[in-house]
Design a protein around this motif. Structure first.
Motif, PDB file in Angstrom:
ATOM      1  N   ALA A 158      19.102 109.191  11.732  1.00  0.00           N
ATOM      2  CA  ALA A 158      18.503 110.514  11.515  1.00  0.00           C
ATOM      3  C   ALA A 158      18.063 111.135  12.837  1.00  0.00           C
ATOM      4  CB  ALA A 158      17.313 110.393  10.570  1.00  0.00           C
ATOM      5  N   GLY A 159      18.577 112.333  13.116  1.00  0.00           N
ATOM      6  CA  GLY A 159      18.185 113.045  14.321  1.00  0.00           C
ATOM      7  C   GLY A 159      18.872 112.595  15.588  1.00  0.00           C
ATOM      8  N   GLU A 160      19.770 111.606  15.493  1.00  0.00           N
ATOM      9  CA  GLU A 160      20.445 111.078  16.674  1.00  0.00           C
ATOM     10  C   GLU A 160      21.907 111.521  16.714  1.00  0.00           C
ATOM     11  OE1 GLU A 160      19.226 107.020  18.237  1.00  0.00           O
ATOM     12  OE2 GLU A 160      18.999 106.718  16.080  1.00  0.00           O
ATOM     13  N   LEU A 161      22.451 111.589  17.914  1.00  0.00           N
ATOM     14  CA  LEU A 161      23.889 111.765  18.088  1.00  0.00           C
ATOM     15  C   LEU A 161      24.560 110.433  17.780  1.00  0.00           C
ATOM     16  CD1 LEU A 161      26.337 113.438  19.145  1.00  0.00           C
ATOM     17  CD2 LEU A 161      25.802 112.515  21.422  1.00  0.00           C
ATOM     18  N   VAL A 162      25.584 110.448  16.923  1.00  0.00           N
ATOM     19  CA  VAL A 162      26.297 109.224  16.559  1.00  0.00           C
ATOM     20  C   VAL A 162      27.678 109.233  17.201  1.00  0.00           C
ATOM     21  CG1 VAL A 162      27.238 107.832  14.676  1.00  0.00           C
ATOM     22  CG2 VAL A 162      25.060 109.044  14.376  1.00  0.00           C
ATOM     23  N   VAL A 163      28.006 108.145  17.874  1.00  0.00           N
ATOM     24  CA  VAL A 163      29.338 107.950  18.460  1.00  0.00           C
ATOM     25  C   VAL A 163      29.981 106.801  17.694  1.00  0.00           C
ATOM     26  CG1 VAL A 163      30.645 107.514  20.569  1.00  0.00           C
ATOM     27  CG2 VAL A 163      28.395 108.630  20.694  1.00  0.00           C
ATOM     28  N   ASP A 164      30.994 107.110  16.911  1.00  0.00           N
ATOM     29  CA  ASP A 164      31.599 106.119  16.021  1.00  0.00           C
ATOM     30  C   ASP A 164      32.885 105.585  16.640  1.00  0.00           C
ATOM     31  OD1 ASP A 164      32.427 104.524  13.971  1.00  0.00           O
ATOM     32  OD2 ASP A 164      32.235 106.049  12.404  1.00  0.00           O
ATOM     33  N   LEU A 165      32.813 104.388  17.217  1.00  0.00           N
ATOM     34  CA  LEU A 165      33.965 103.755  17.851  1.00  0.00           C
ATOM     35  C   LEU A 165      34.602 102.716  16.938  1.00  0.00           C
ATOM     36  CD1 LEU A 165      32.559 103.255  21.481  1.00  0.00           C
ATOM     37  CD2 LEU A 165      33.789 105.203  20.521  1.00  0.00           C
ATOM     38  N   GLU A 217      20.504 111.104  28.187  1.00  0.00           N
ATOM     39  CA  GLU A 217      20.345 111.073  26.735  1.00  0.00           C
ATOM     40  C   GLU A 217      21.229 112.183  26.152  1.00  0.00           C
ATOM     41  OE1 GLU A 217      18.814 108.977  24.886  1.00  0.00           O
ATOM     42  OE2 GLU A 217      17.563 107.880  26.318  1.00  0.00           O
ATOM     43  N   PRO A 218      22.543 111.945  26.036  1.00  0.00           N
ATOM     44  CA  PRO A 218      23.442 112.988  25.552  1.00  0.00           C
ATOM     45  C   PRO A 218      23.056 113.450  24.149  1.00  0.00           C
ATOM     46  CG  PRO A 218      24.671 111.126  26.450  1.00  0.00           C
ATOM     47  CD  PRO A 218      23.250 110.688  26.336  1.00  0.00           C
ATOM     48  N   THR A 219      23.184 114.738  23.932  1.00  0.00           N
ATOM     49  CA  THR A 219      22.878 115.310  22.617  1.00  0.00           C
ATOM     50  C   THR A 219      24.095 115.961  21.976  1.00  0.00           C
ATOM     51  OG1 THR A 219      22.157 117.383  23.633  1.00  0.00           O
ATOM     52  CG2 THR A 219      20.460 115.714  23.211  1.00  0.00           C
ATOM     53  N   ASP A 220      25.203 116.006  22.724  1.00  0.00           N
ATOM     54  CA  ASP A 220      26.415 116.590  22.165  1.00  0.00           C
ATOM     55  C   ASP A 220      27.632 115.984  22.863  1.00  0.00           C
ATOM     56  OD1 ASP A 220      26.605 117.820  24.669  1.00  0.00           O
ATOM     57  OD2 ASP A 220      25.848 119.742  23.927  1.00  0.00           O
ATOM     58  N   ILE A 221      28.820 116.403  22.443  1.00  0.00           N
ATOM     59  CA  ILE A 221      30.043 115.787  22.957  1.00  0.00           C
ATOM     60  C   ILE A 221      30.247 116.074  24.440  1.00  0.00           C
ATOM     61  CG2 ILE A 221      31.569 117.726  22.344  1.00  0.00           C
ATOM     62  CD1 ILE A 221      33.596 115.526  21.423  1.00  0.00           C
ATOM     63  N   LEU A 224      28.327 113.523  26.299  1.00  0.00           N
ATOM     64  CA  LEU A 224      29.030 112.241  26.246  1.00  0.00           C
ATOM     65  C   LEU A 224      30.172 112.218  27.251  1.00  0.00           C
ATOM     66  CD1 LEU A 224      29.307 111.717  22.386  1.00  0.00           C
ATOM     67  CD2 LEU A 224      27.829 110.449  23.947  1.00  0.00           C
ATOM     68  N   ALA A 225      30.927 113.317  27.313  1.00  0.00           N
ATOM     69  CA  ALA A 225      32.057 113.390  28.234  1.00  0.00           C
ATOM     70  C   ALA A 225      31.589 113.253  29.676  1.00  0.00           C
ATOM     71  CB  ALA A 225      32.804 114.698  28.030  1.00  0.00           C
ATOM     72  N   ARG A 226      30.467 113.872  30.016  1.00  0.00           N
ATOM     73  CA  ARG A 226      29.957 113.777  31.388  1.00  0.00           C
ATOM     74  C   ARG A 226      29.601 112.334  31.742  1.00  0.00           C
ATOM     75  NH1 ARG A 226      27.603 118.864  30.042  1.00  0.00           N
ATOM     76  NH2 ARG A 226      25.680 117.856  29.339  1.00  0.00           N
ATOM     77  N   VAL A 227      28.988 111.636  30.803  1.00  0.00           N
ATOM     78  CA  VAL A 227      28.637 110.234  31.045  1.00  0.00           C
ATOM     79  C   VAL A 227      29.894 109.403  31.261  1.00  0.00           C
ATOM     80  CG1 VAL A 227      27.671 108.153  29.973  1.00  0.00           C
ATOM     81  CG2 VAL A 227      26.447 110.329  29.804  1.00  0.00           C
ATOM     82  N   ALA A 228      30.906 109.607  30.432  1.00  0.00           N
ATOM     83  CA  ALA A 228      32.138 108.836  30.529  1.00  0.00           C
ATOM     84  C   ALA A 228      32.872 109.112  31.837  1.00  0.00           C
ATOM     85  CB  ALA A 228      33.037 109.149  29.333  1.00  0.00           C
ATOM     86  N   VAL A 229      32.940 110.374  32.238  1.00  0.00           N
ATOM     87  CA  VAL A 229      33.620 110.733  33.483  1.00  0.00           C
ATOM     88  C   VAL A 229      32.889 110.121  34.679  1.00  0.00           C
ATOM     89  CG1 VAL A 229      34.153 112.655  35.022  1.00  0.00           C
ATOM     90  CG2 VAL A 229      34.684 112.820  32.585  1.00  0.00           C
ATOM     91  N   LYS A 230      31.580 110.163  34.655  1.00  0.00           N
ATOM     92  CA  LYS A 230      30.788 109.582  35.745  1.00  0.00           C
ATOM     93  C   LYS A 230      31.026 108.080  35.858  1.00  0.00           C
ATOM     94  CE  LYS A 230      26.114 109.578  37.671  1.00  0.00           C
ATOM     95  NZ  LYS A 230      24.704 110.018  37.471  1.00  0.00           N
ATOM     96  N   THR A 241      34.147 117.085  17.704  1.00  0.00           N
ATOM     97  CA  THR A 241      33.745 115.715  17.354  1.00  0.00           C
ATOM     98  C   THR A 241      34.768 114.660  17.804  1.00  0.00           C
ATOM     99  OG1 THR A 241      34.776 115.949  15.162  1.00  0.00           O
ATOM    100  CG2 THR A 241      32.406 116.451  15.344  1.00  0.00           C
ATOM    101  N   GLU A 242      35.680 115.011  18.710  1.00  0.00           N
ATOM    102  CA  GLU A 242      36.680 114.027  19.137  1.00  0.00           C
ATOM    103  C   GLU A 242      36.871 114.032  20.642  1.00  0.00           C
ATOM    104  OE1 GLU A 242      41.358 112.720  18.469  1.00  0.00           O
ATOM    105  OE2 GLU A 242      40.644 114.661  17.721  1.00  0.00           O
ATOM    106  N   LEU A 243      36.649 112.858  21.230  1.00  0.00           N
ATOM    107  CA  LEU A 243      36.951 112.632  22.648  1.00  0.00           C
ATOM    108  C   LEU A 243      38.309 111.947  22.773  1.00  0.00           C
ATOM    109  CD1 LEU A 243      33.650 111.199  24.195  1.00  0.00           C
ATOM    110  CD2 LEU A 243      34.642 113.455  24.635  1.00  0.00           C
ATOM    111  N   LEU A 244      39.049 112.296  23.803  1.00  0.00           N
ATOM    112  CA  LEU A 244      40.262 111.577  24.150  1.00  0.00           C
ATOM    113  C   LEU A 244      40.002 110.791  25.426  1.00  0.00           C
ATOM    114  CD1 LEU A 244      43.073 114.230  23.549  1.00  0.00           C
ATOM    115  CD2 LEU A 244      42.220 112.474  21.965  1.00  0.00           C
ATOM    116  N   VAL A 245      40.311 109.506  25.399  1.00  0.00           N
ATOM    117  CA  VAL A 245      40.231 108.661  26.593  1.00  0.00           C
ATOM    118  C   VAL A 245      41.667 108.427  27.043  1.00  0.00           C
ATOM    119  CG1 VAL A 245      39.398 106.513  27.592  1.00  0.00           C
ATOM    120  CG2 VAL A 245      38.155 107.555  25.682  1.00  0.00           C
ATOM    121  N   LEU A 246      42.007 108.880  28.235  1.00  0.00           N
ATOM    122  CA  LEU A 246      43.387 108.822  28.720  1.00  0.00           C
ATOM    123  C   LEU A 246      43.565 107.685  29.710  1.00  0.00           C
ATOM    124  CD1 LEU A 246      43.977 112.654  29.237  1.00  0.00           C
ATOM    125  CD2 LEU A 246      44.520 111.256  27.231  1.00  0.00           C
ATOM    126  N   THR A 247      44.677 106.958  29.550  1.00  0.00           N
ATOM    127  CA  THR A 247      44.979 105.843  30.442  1.00  0.00           C
ATOM    128  C   THR A 247      46.300 106.096  31.147  1.00  0.00           C
ATOM    129  OG1 THR A 247      46.192 104.526  28.810  1.00  0.00           O
ATOM    130  CG2 THR A 247      43.795 104.312  28.853  1.00  0.00           C
TER     131      THR A 247
END
Length: 247
Positions: A158-165, A217-221, A224-230, A241-247
């Motif tokens: 409740a009240g949190e950003l959820v990242v479902d992996l 403390e990310p609150t939106d996608i 999240l993207a900034r954290v991942a790129v860093k 609601t969808e991130l792409l991780v490219l390899t």
């Protein structure tokens, strides 16, 4: 932020914690289903052939069956230490500092066919039950969990950003509307992209690690993207609601 990880077929042995206490697990509203499944797995373990058929095990699976037989008596360890494999190798929780471990316990949860979802610090025994298994005398696991797990997750997050992996079969046990998902794609020299399997788990483990270690403390996608790129991941935002991780 709540990050939902998939479980793994492989699990570490032993543990130094006491025997399973369902009251010690997060989301106690899931206890009745957990209790029912544990009883069924223990009973099933008395028939090795039936266990192999129901759990999709081959010959030489005595260790897995014995784990299920001892579900209520074997030692426990925190869920984050119980699950092993490619994703958990990339997460590398063993290298966390004390502060990072506390953050992992606050941010990470793990899908489970047996427990629904557990928090990273919840003490659980080794077991064998996959999301696609069908136990004799019971409905499918998705049918068992769908009336309980979605509401429990909604309350937990409740009240949190959820990242479902979680993988698809575990998302089906209890979906989280509005959760951010991540898909891992390999980009080829001609620009085409294909879904990957083995490295899917590896890169999701790296993403989960980044979300534990960040001070943000990310609150939106976009956060999240900034954290991942860093953290060195190559990221695209495919939708709200969808991130792409490219390899």
């Amino acid at each position: 932020m709540l990050v939902l990880l998939p479980p793994s077929e492989t699990k570490s042995d032993g543990g130094t914690g006491p025997a399973l206490d369902l009251d010690a697990l997060s989301m106690p509203q899931l206890t009745p289903v957990r209790d029912k499944l544990i009883d069924q797995l223990i009973a099933l373990a008395a028939d090795p052939d039936a266990s192999r058929a129901a759990l999709g095990l081959g010959t030489g699976a005595e260790t897995e069956i014995a784990r299920n037989a001892a579900l209520r008596t074997s030692p426990t360890r925190p869920a984050l230490e119980r699950y092993t494999g490619v994703l958990y190798d990339a997460l590398d929780a063993k290298a966390f500092t004390r502060v990072q471990r506390e953050k992992a316990r606050a941010r990470l949860a793990i899908g489970s066919a047996l427990f629904g979802v557990v928090r990273a610090g919840d003490p659980i025994p080794a077991y064998r039950l996959s999301g696609g298994s069908k136990l004799p005398g019971l409905p499918t696991l998705s049918a068992l969990w769908r009336d309980h797990l979605p509401a429990a997750l909604a309350e937990e997050a409740a009240g949190e950003l959820v990242v479902d992996l979680r993988s698809g079969v575990y998302q089906q046990l209890g979906r989280v509307p509005g959760a951010v998902t991540a898909n891992v794609l390999t980009e080829h020299p001609d620009g085409s992209r294909t879904v990957v399997s083995h490295f899917n788990k590896h890169h999701k483990g790296l993403l989960a690690r980044a979300l534990v270690l960040t001070r943000a403390e990310p609150t939106d996608i976009r956060g999240l993207a900034r954290v991942a790129v860093k953290a060195g991941l190559r990221i695209e935002i495919a939708s709200a609601t969808e991130l792409l991780v490219l390899t």
